[in-house]
Design an enzyme around this catalytic site. Structure first.
Site, PDB file in Angstrom:
ATOM      1  N   ALA A   9       0.811  -0.635   0.371  1.00 25.31           N
ATOM      2  CA  ALA A   9       0.175  -0.181   0.198  1.00 25.31           C
ATOM      3  C   ALA A   9       0.954   1.580   0.064  1.00 25.31           C
ATOM      4  CB  ALA A   9      -0.786   0.404   1.054  1.00 25.31           C
ATOM      5  N   CYS A  10       0.222   2.050  -1.248  1.00 25.08           N
ATOM      6  CA  CYS A  10       1.451   3.332  -0.239  1.00 25.08           C
ATOM      7  C   CYS A  10       0.037   4.352  -0.500  1.00 25.08           C
ATOM      8  CB  CYS A  10       2.398   3.737  -1.571  1.00 25.08           C
ATOM      9  SG  CYS A  10       1.448   3.625  -3.915  1.00 25.08           S
ATOM     10  N   PRO A  11       0.496   5.735  -0.435  1.00 24.11           N
ATOM     11  CA  PRO A  11      -0.462   6.913  -0.448  1.00 24.11           C
ATOM     12  C   PRO A  11      -1.173   6.824  -1.439  1.00 24.11           C
ATOM     13  CG  PRO A  11       1.363   7.647   0.864  1.00 24.11           C
ATOM     14  CD  PRO A  11       1.547   6.118  -0.209  1.00 24.11           C
ATOM     15  N   GLY A  13      -1.054   5.280  -4.233  1.00 26.55           N
ATOM     16  CA  GLY A  13      -1.947   3.780  -4.987  1.00 26.55           C
ATOM     17  C   GLY A  13      -1.927   3.397  -6.253  1.00 26.55           C
TER      18      GLY A  13
END
Length: 107
Positions: A9-11, A13
């Protein structure tokens, strides 16, 4: 065949979430592991891990730069890294899994 599960997950996304998942999947398969990766991207959660997936797993890899639902991994060997580390150092992460030198996650 031993199974590993993980979450990326990344901010934003978008790209990095999927690049991290792919990098970990490839490194796991090289070492003969079965793997299932959940991605928390811009379009929401894809390939969600089931209770059975988590129960069967010998290790959990969390590659995230944002919050991930962690309680479900209580009592499992768990490695937590950034998305960038997962992309660049997937082989190192998988060798850590293979060695068994992993902390047990306590929620």
């Amino acid at each position: 065949m031993q199974k590993i599960v993980g979450v990326t997950a990344c901010p934003a996304g978008i790209a990095h979430t999927y690049m991290a998942a792919e990098s970990i999947e490839q490194a796991a398969k090289k070492l003969g592991y079965e793997i299932k990766m959940e991605t928390n991207g811009a379009s929401g959660v894809e390939n969600r891990l089931t209770e059975k997936d988590i129960e069967e797993a010998v290790a959990v890899i969390i590659a995230a730069d944002t919050s991930v639902e962690m309680k479900r991994f209580h009592g499992k060997p768990l490695i937590e890294v950034s998305v960038g580390e997962a992309i660049r150092k997937a082989d190192i992460i998988m060798n850590q899994v293979k060695s068994g030198d992993i902390e047990i996650y306590q929620s």
